[in-house]
Design a protein around this motif. Structure first.
Motif, short mmCIF file in Angstrom:
data_model
loop_
_atom_site.label_atom_id
_atom_site.label_comp_id
_atom_site.label_asym_id
_atom_site.label_seq_id
_atom_site.Cartn_x
_atom_site.Cartn_y
_atom_site.Cartn_z
N SER A 102 0.82 -1.21 0.00
CA SER A 102 0.00 0.00 0.00
C SER A 102 0.86 1.25 0.00
CB SER A 102 -0.92 -0.01 1.22
OG SER A 102 -1.75 1.14 1.22
N THR A 103 1.95 1.22 0.78
CA THR A 103 2.84 2.37 0.84
C THR A 103 3.65 2.52 -0.44
OG1 THR A 103 3.04 2.18 3.25
CG2 THR A 103 4.77 3.41 2.09
N ALA A 104 4.24 1.41 -0.90
CA ALA A 104 5.09 1.46 -2.09
C ALA A 104 4.31 1.87 -3.33
CB ALA A 104 5.74 0.10 -2.32
N LEU A 105 3.05 1.49 -3.40
CA LEU A 105 2.23 1.79 -4.57
C LEU A 105 1.39 3.05 -4.39
CD1 LEU A 105 1.02 -1.87 -5.32
CD2 LEU A 105 2.94 -0.64 -6.37
N ALA A 106 1.54 3.70 -3.23
CA ALA A 106 0.81 4.95 -2.93
C ALA A 106 -0.69 4.79 -3.14
CB ALA A 106 1.36 6.10 -3.78
N LEU A 107 -1.21 3.68 -2.61
CA LEU A 107 -2.62 3.35 -2.88
C LEU A 107 -3.61 4.27 -2.18
CD1 LEU A 107 -2.46 -0.56 -2.74
CD2 LEU A 107 -2.24 0.97 -4.71
N ASN A 108 -3.19 4.90 -1.09
CA ASN A 108 -4.14 5.72 -0.33
C ASN A 108 -3.94 7.22 -0.55
OD1 ASN A 108 -5.35 3.43 0.91
ND2 ASN A 108 -3.61 3.28 2.31
N LEU A 130 6.16 -4.20 -11.00
CA LEU A 130 6.95 -5.07 -11.88
C LEU A 130 8.22 -5.59 -11.23
CD1 LEU A 130 6.46 -3.03 -15.18
CD2 LEU A 130 5.67 -5.37 -14.79
N SER A 131 8.67 -4.93 -10.18
CA SER A 131 9.90 -5.37 -9.52
C SER A 131 9.64 -6.35 -8.36
CB SER A 131 10.67 -4.15 -8.98
OG SER A 131 9.91 -3.49 -7.97
N ASN A 132 8.37 -6.67 -8.13
CA ASN A 132 8.02 -7.57 -7.02
C ASN A 132 7.22 -8.75 -7.56
OD1 ASN A 132 6.49 -8.68 -4.70
ND2 ASN A 132 7.45 -6.98 -3.57
N ALA A 133 7.84 -9.93 -7.58
CA ALA A 133 7.20 -11.11 -8.16
C ALA A 133 5.92 -11.48 -7.42
CB ALA A 133 8.18 -12.28 -8.15
N MET A 148 0.65 -6.92 -19.46
CA MET A 148 -0.29 -5.81 -19.48
C MET A 148 0.26 -4.61 -18.73
SD MET A 148 -4.25 -5.60 -18.18
CE MET A 148 -4.82 -6.71 -19.47
N LEU A 149 0.87 -4.87 -17.59
CA LEU A 149 1.43 -3.78 -16.79
C LEU A 149 2.59 -3.11 -17.52
CD1 LEU A 149 1.39 -5.44 -13.24
CD2 LEU A 149 -0.30 -3.89 -14.24
N LYS A 150 3.42 -3.90 -18.18
CA LYS A 150 4.52 -3.34 -18.97
C LYS A 150 3.99 -2.51 -20.13
CE LYS A 150 8.17 -6.77 -18.13
NZ LYS A 150 9.01 -7.83 -18.75
N SER A 151 2.88 -2.95 -20.70
CA SER A 151 2.28 -2.22 -21.82
C SER A 151 1.81 -0.84 -21.39
CB SER A 151 1.12 -3.02 -22.39
OG SER A 151 0.45 -2.29 -23.40
N VAL A 152 1.19 -0.76 -20.22
CA VAL A 152 0.71 0.53 -19.74
C VAL A 152 1.89 1.44 -19.38
CG1 VAL A 152 -0.72 1.73 -18.05
CG2 VAL A 152 -1.42 -0.51 -18.90
N LEU A 153 2.93 0.85 -18.79
CA LEU A 153 4.13 1.64 -18.48
C LEU A 153 4.72 2.23 -19.76
CD1 LEU A 153 6.14 2.60 -16.35
CD2 LEU A 153 7.39 0.44 -16.66
N ALA A 154 4.72 1.45 -20.83
CA ALA A 154 5.20 1.96 -22.12
C ALA A 154 4.30 3.09 -22.63
CB ALA A 154 5.26 0.84 -23.14
N ASP A 155 2.99 2.95 -22.41
CA ASP A 155 2.06 4.01 -22.80
C ASP A 155 2.37 5.30 -22.05
OD1 ASP A 155 0.75 2.27 -24.48
OD2 ASP A 155 -0.88 1.83 -23.07
N ILE A 156 2.69 5.17 -20.78
CA ILE A 156 3.01 6.35 -19.96
C ILE A 156 4.27 7.03 -20.48
CG2 ILE A 156 3.75 7.09 -17.65
CD1 ILE A 156 1.91 4.78 -16.58
N GLN A 157 5.26 6.22 -20.83
CA GLN A 157 6.49 6.79 -21.39
C GLN A 157 6.21 7.47 -22.72
OE1 GLN A 157 9.57 6.96 -19.87
NE2 GLN A 157 9.85 8.40 -21.57
N GLY A 158 5.29 6.89 -23.48
CA GLY A 158 4.91 7.49 -24.75
C GLY A 158 4.27 8.85 -24.56
N VAL A 159 3.46 8.98 -23.51
CA VAL A 159 2.85 10.27 -23.21
C VAL A 159 3.93 11.29 -22.86
CG1 VAL A 159 1.33 11.52 -21.62
CG2 VAL A 159 0.69 9.23 -22.41
N GLU A 160 4.90 10.87 -22.06
CA GLU A 160 5.97 11.78 -21.66
C GLU A 160 6.80 12.22 -22.86
OE1 GLU A 160 8.93 12.32 -17.88
OE2 GLU A 160 8.46 10.28 -18.53
#
Length: 217
Positions: A102-108, A130-133, A148-160
């Motif tokens: 919850s802390t690492a992913l800033a869920l709250n 992605l760094s935690n199996a 799927m998670l890697k795909s969205v991360l790539a989308d975010i980089q594309g936006v940047e």
């Protein structure tokens, strides 16, 4: 001619009336040539007018490309953010009893408001997952696997990456503005000088002045 009261399109049109109609009317040319405005000098004015029109078209094109870059960036961000918020909602369910995740992913934390906050927060979310199996396996149970998670991360980089495009287009637009405005000022000075001479040369021929777009009271 008071340029400050005209739009750029109106100003260019009025300049065209004065210059082109002078060149196309032998009576006007004969009258103004007495005061030094020969056909060659009028052609020089038309060259300034043509350059002004061309630079104004470049200005419109460059700002159109800048607007398009912003629109493309916003569309790409909206799509990536939709996916991010979906995965964020899933993660809040999956890791509701896992304080470390919850802390690492800033869920709250509240959703980011600025673009820079969004980039930082969304990248950290996916990189930490992605760094935690163990966390990856837990997300995969909810149809949010590694690919799927890697795909969205790539989308975010594309936006940047659009930020670089926007900065380049913004620089081009600013240069186009500077060049156009300098040429318009040159045109304004030329036309105002010519208009003053035309009023003297055609003082007794108001119909010719009106042909040049100069209103006679």
């Amino acid at each position: 001619m008071n340029r400050s009261k005209l739009t750029i399109a109106e100003f260019l049109f009025q300049c065209g009336l004065r210059i082109n109609n002078s060149l196309n009317d032998s009576k006007v040319q004969e009258a103004v040539s007495v005061f030094g405005y020969t056909a060659e000098r009028l052609e020089a004015g038309r060259n300034i007018l043509d350059a002004s029109n061309a630079l104004n078209e470049t200005f419109v094109k460059e700002y159109g490309e800048l607007d398009a870059a912003y629109e493309q960036r916003n569309e790409a961000k909206d799509l990536a953010n939709f996916k991010f918020q979906g995965h964020l909602a899933v993660a809040r369910i999956v890791f509701k009893s896992n304080p470390s995740a919850s802390t690492a992913l800033a869920l709250n934390k509240p959703l980011p408001r600025t673009n820079s906050e969004w980039f930082t927060r969304s990248r950290a979310f996916y990189n930490n997952l992605l760094s935690n199996a163990e966390w990856l396996a837990a997300m995969a149970d909810y149809n949010a696997g590694e690919e799927m998670l890697k795909s969205v991360l790539a989308d975010i980089q594309g936006v940047e990456n659009y930020s670089d495009v926007i900065m380049r287009e913004k620089g081009d637009a600013q240069n186009a503005t500077k060049e156009r405005d300098a040429k318009l000022e040159e045109l304004n000075e030329w036309v105002n000088d010519y208009e003053s001479i035309a009023k003297i040369a055609l003082n007794e021929k108001p119909q010719l002045l009106e042909k040049l777009g100069i209103v006679v009271k």
